[in-house]
Design a protein around this motif. Sequence first.
Motif, short mmCIF file in Angstrom:
data_model
loop_
_atom_site.label_atom_id
_atom_site.label_comp_id
_atom_site.label_asym_id
_atom_site.label_seq_id
_atom_site.Cartn_x
_atom_site.Cartn_y
_atom_site.Cartn_z
N ARG A 37 32.85 44.49 42.12
CA ARG A 37 34.26 43.02 41.97
C ARG A 37 33.71 41.63 42.83
O ARG A 37 33.61 40.21 42.30
CB ARG A 37 35.12 43.69 42.43
N ASN B 202 39.18 43.60 36.50
CA ASN B 202 38.59 43.81 38.16
C ASN B 202 38.37 45.10 37.62
O ASN B 202 38.88 46.06 38.39
CB ASN B 202 39.97 42.84 38.80
N THR C 146 42.40 41.35 36.28
CA THR C 146 41.38 40.66 35.23
C THR C 146 41.53 39.51 36.00
O THR C 146 42.38 39.10 36.86
CB THR C 146 41.44 39.74 33.93
N ILE C 147 40.28 39.29 36.52
CA ILE C 147 39.78 38.01 37.83
C ILE C 147 39.14 37.19 36.87
O ILE C 147 38.88 37.91 35.49
CB ILE C 147 38.98 38.84 38.35
N GLY D 24 42.85 42.25 44.19
CA GLY D 24 42.88 41.25 42.72
C GLY D 24 44.08 41.82 42.12
O GLY D 24 43.82 43.13 42.07
#
Length: 156
Positions: free
Chosen positions: A55, A143, A132-133, A129
């Motif tokens: 990540r 993510n 999705t990132i 998070g």
Amino acid sequence: MDRTTLRTRLLGPTAAVAAVAAVFAATAGRGGEDITKARLERAIGPAFANLYVQRSAILGKTGVTVASIDAHTTCDRGGPKVPDAGPGANWICMITFTDDGGQRQEGKFEVTANADATYVAGGPSKLVGLATITDTHGNDVTNPAFEFDGAFDPDS
């Protein structure tokens, strides 16, 4: 159709069914008593640390390693009145780790432990998070630390 051809056609499916039955018989008794607090803790902490490193790399944060994360896990199943063993969706694992900003964090991960020695864990989005990132190229990507699955050794 002669006997040899008939025997060959029947043996293929019969052998496959016998193989599946043998595997099922060998693993059918496994599960409940093999899922323990210690086994989950040994599996989930390292899996999370590896995924958190991934990540961080996606986000362009350098220098983040499994060692620098120093993840420690403590699991509990269903509170003090429930034995910490067996499959179920009522496992909670607290993971303490150092985030990619150098801050010590603790997050509550909801875990489903399955009788086949696999699990699915999901953590708090405020620490890991969203699902999705955005990567360093501006793309929305999954993510890896948001929700993850893995397996643990039922014999250790």
